[in-house]
Motif scaffolding. Structure first.
Motif, PDB file in Angstrom:
ATOM      1  N   GLU A   7       5.530 -11.754 -13.915  1.00 58.46           N
ATOM      2  CA  GLU A   7       4.646 -12.444 -14.872  1.00 58.46           C
ATOM      3  C   GLU A   7       3.583 -13.276 -14.159  1.00 58.46           C
ATOM      4  N   GLU A   8       3.805 -13.602 -12.883  1.00 59.88           N
ATOM      5  CA  GLU A   8       2.859 -14.406 -12.104  1.00 59.88           C
ATOM      6  C   GLU A   8       1.820 -13.552 -11.368  1.00 59.88           C
ATOM      7  N   ALA A   9       2.003 -12.244 -11.350  1.00 62.71           N
ATOM      8  CA  ALA A   9       1.095 -11.355 -10.622  1.00 62.71           C
ATOM      9  C   ALA A   9      -0.300 -11.401 -11.244  1.00 62.71           C
ATOM     10  N   LYS A  10      -1.308 -11.451 -10.393  1.00 64.83           N
ATOM     11  CA  LYS A  10      -2.705 -11.514 -10.843  1.00 64.83           C
ATOM     12  C   LYS A  10      -3.388 -10.164 -10.632  1.00 64.83           C
ATOM     13  N   PRO A  11      -4.258  -9.771 -11.572  1.00 61.75           N
ATOM     14  CA  PRO A  11      -4.996  -8.519 -11.393  1.00 61.75           C
ATOM     15  C   PRO A  11      -5.999  -8.612 -10.243  1.00 61.75           C
ATOM     16  N   TYR A  12      -6.315  -7.471  -9.669  1.00 60.23           N
ATOM     17  CA  TYR A  12      -7.361  -7.407  -8.651  1.00 60.23           C
ATOM     18  C   TYR A  12      -8.097  -6.084  -8.802  1.00 60.23           C
ATOM     19  N   ASP A  13      -9.354  -6.078  -8.388  1.00 57.80           N
ATOM     20  CA  ASP A  13     -10.169  -4.860  -8.390  1.00 57.80           C
ATOM     21  C   ASP A  13     -10.214  -4.307  -6.978  1.00 57.80           C
ATOM     22  N   ALA A  14      -9.798  -3.066  -6.834  1.00 59.52           N
ATOM     23  CA  ALA A  14      -9.832  -2.417  -5.526  1.00 59.52           C
ATOM     24  C   ALA A  14     -11.138  -1.643  -5.392  1.00 59.52           C
ATOM     25  N   PRO A  15     -11.823  -1.770  -4.254  1.00 60.57           N
ATOM     26  CA  PRO A  15     -13.078  -1.047  -4.059  1.00 60.57           C
ATOM     27  C   PRO A  15     -12.897   0.473  -4.151  1.00 60.57           C
ATOM     28  N   ASN A  16     -13.855   1.146  -4.746  1.00 63.76           N
ATOM     29  CA  ASN A  16     -13.919   2.608  -4.827  1.00 63.76           C
ATOM     30  C   ASN A  16     -12.721   3.216  -5.555  1.00 63.76           C
ATOM     31  N   HIS A  17     -12.131   2.470  -6.493  1.00 70.56           N
ATOM     32  CA  HIS A  17     -11.060   2.961  -7.356  1.00 70.56           C
ATOM     33  C   HIS A  17     -11.622   3.137  -8.769  1.00 70.56           C
ATOM     34  N   HIS A  18     -11.097   4.095  -9.506  1.00 72.12           N
ATOM     35  CA  HIS A  18     -11.501   4.284 -10.899  1.00 72.12           C
ATOM     36  C   HIS A  18     -10.263   4.637 -11.723  1.00 72.12           C
ATOM     37  N   GLY A  19     -10.268   4.233 -12.982  1.00 70.61           N
ATOM     38  CA  GLY A  19      -9.110   4.487 -13.832  1.00 70.61           C
ATOM     39  C   GLY A  19      -7.859   3.839 -13.281  1.00 70.61           C
ATOM     40  N   CYS A  20      -8.017   2.654 -12.697  1.00 72.57           N
ATOM     41  CA  CYS A  20      -6.920   1.982 -12.013  1.00 72.57           C
ATOM     42  C   CYS A  20      -6.866   0.515 -12.424  1.00 72.57           C
ATOM     43  N   PHE A  21      -5.653   0.018 -12.660  1.00 68.56           N
ATOM     44  CA  PHE A  21      -5.435  -1.404 -12.891  1.00 68.56           C
ATOM     45  C   PHE A  21      -4.462  -1.885 -11.834  1.00 68.56           C
ATOM     46  N   GLY A  22      -4.896  -2.838 -10.999  1.00 67.06           N
ATOM     47  CA  GLY A  22      -4.072  -3.330  -9.903  1.00 67.06           C
ATOM     48  C   GLY A  22      -3.541  -4.724 -10.164  1.00 67.06           C
ATOM     49  N   LEU A  23      -2.304  -4.961  -9.753  1.00 62.42           N
ATOM     50  CA  LEU A  23      -1.694  -6.292  -9.794  1.00 62.42           C
ATOM     51  C   LEU A  23      -1.214  -6.644  -8.394  1.00 62.42           C
ATOM     52  N   GLY A  47      -7.497   9.134 -12.987  1.00 62.14           N
ATOM     53  CA  GLY A  47      -7.850   8.005 -12.123  1.00 62.14           C
ATOM     54  C   GLY A  47      -7.600   8.341 -10.668  1.00 62.14           C
ATOM     55  N   GLY A  48      -8.174   7.526  -9.795  1.00 64.07           N
ATOM     56  CA  GLY A  48      -7.976   7.762  -8.382  1.00 64.07           C
ATOM     57  C   GLY A  48      -8.772   6.810  -7.523  1.00 64.07           C
ATOM     58  N   ALA A  49      -8.934   7.186  -6.256  1.00 63.49           N
ATOM     59  CA  ALA A  49      -9.679   6.377  -5.294  1.00 63.49           C
ATOM     60  C   ALA A  49     -10.239   7.275  -4.206  1.00 63.49           C
ATOM     61  N   GLY A  50     -11.364   6.818  -3.638  1.00 60.79           N
ATOM     62  CA  GLY A  50     -11.966   7.530  -2.517  1.00 60.79           C
ATOM     63  C   GLY A  50     -12.863   8.667  -2.966  1.00 60.79           C
ATOM     64  N   PRO A  51     -13.240   9.496  -2.013  1.00 57.98           N
ATOM     65  CA  PRO A  51     -12.774   9.510  -0.635  1.00 57.98           C
ATOM     66  C   PRO A  51     -13.371   8.359   0.186  1.00 57.98           C
ATOM     67  N   ASP A  52     -12.522   7.743   0.985  1.00 58.47           N
ATOM     68  CA  ASP A  52     -12.947   6.705   1.908  1.00 58.47           C
ATOM     69  C   ASP A  52     -11.839   6.445   2.912  1.00 58.47           C
ATOM     70  N   SER A  53     -12.096   5.491   3.812  1.00 54.40           N
ATOM     71  CA  SER A  53     -11.102   5.141   4.818  1.00 54.40           C
ATOM     72  C   SER A  53     -11.148   3.637   5.032  1.00 54.40           C
ATOM     73  N   THR A  54     -10.138   3.127   5.712  1.00 52.60           N
ATOM     74  CA  THR A  54     -10.096   1.713   6.066  1.00 52.60           C
ATOM     75  C   THR A  54      -9.771   1.600   7.555  1.00 52.60           C
ATOM     76  N   PRO A  55     -10.077   0.461   8.179  1.00 55.83           N
ATOM     77  CA  PRO A  55      -9.784   0.302   9.600  1.00 55.83           C
ATOM     78  C   PRO A  55      -8.322  -0.061   9.870  1.00 55.83           C
ATOM     79  N   PHE A  56      -7.483  -0.070   8.858  1.00 63.44           N
ATOM     80  CA  PHE A  56      -6.070  -0.419   9.011  1.00 63.44           C
ATOM     81  C   PHE A  56      -5.218   0.599   8.260  1.00 63.44           C
ATOM     82  N   GLU A  57      -3.954   0.704   8.645  1.00 72.15           N
ATOM     83  CA  GLU A  57      -3.064   1.620   7.937  1.00 72.15           C
ATOM     84  C   GLU A  57      -2.594   0.991   6.638  1.00 72.15           C
ATOM     85  N   LYS A  58      -2.160   1.843   5.715  1.00 71.62           N
ATOM     86  CA  LYS A  58      -1.584   1.380   4.454  1.00 71.62           C
ATOM     87  C   LYS A  58      -0.481   2.348   4.064  1.00 71.62           C
ATOM     88  N   VAL A  59       0.435   1.861   3.234  1.00 69.95           N
ATOM     89  CA  VAL A  59       1.557   2.662   2.774  1.00 69.95           C
ATOM     90  C   VAL A  59       1.537   2.714   1.263  1.00 69.95           C
TER      91      VAL A  59
END
Length: 116
Positions: A7-23, A47-59
């Motif tokens: 219940e405390e989680a806040k929404p965020y907007d992720a760059p280059n994402h569409h049809g996505c709601f992030g918490l 919905g989805g994201a990219g194509p793009d890349s980041t300078p760090f790994e993610k899981v």
């Protein structure tokens, strides 16, 4: 130990994402994790994201639904409890090609210089 309720989680907007709601489930708060943050991404059909890349790994860890991962011209479908590591600099695209919402955990290190 640091506990944060859903219940405390806040929404965020992720760059280059569409049809996505992030918490943001963990991270960027006093007393929270020092090395990475954890998000819950909820992708609508199409919905989805990219194509793009980041300078760090993610899981990514799929919790519900399915997500098509595209990298290096190869496609793989992740289903519940399947996971994927995306390497630094790897160009990836993700697409929810199903008619169900895909819920996915995302674990990402803090950007260099971020104030954890």
């Amino acid at each position: 130990m640091f506990i944060k309720r859903f219940e405390e989680a806040k929404p965020y907007d992720a760059p280059n994402h569409h049809g996505c709601f992030g918490l943001r489930l963990q991270g960027f708060e006093e007393g929270g994790p020092k090395n990475q943050w954890v998000g819950l991404s909820q992708f609508l059909p199409g919905g989805g994201a990219g194509p793009d890349s980041t300078p760090f790994e993610k899981v990514y860890v799929v919790l519900e639904g399915e997500m098509t991962m595209i990298a290096d011209g190869k496609e793989s479908v992740l289903r519940p409890l399947d996971s994927c590591t995306v390497w630094p600099g790897e160009v990836r695209e993700i697409v929810n090609r199903s008619n169900h919402v895909c819920k996915m955990l995302v674990v990402i290190p803090y950007p260099q210089g971020a104030n954890q």
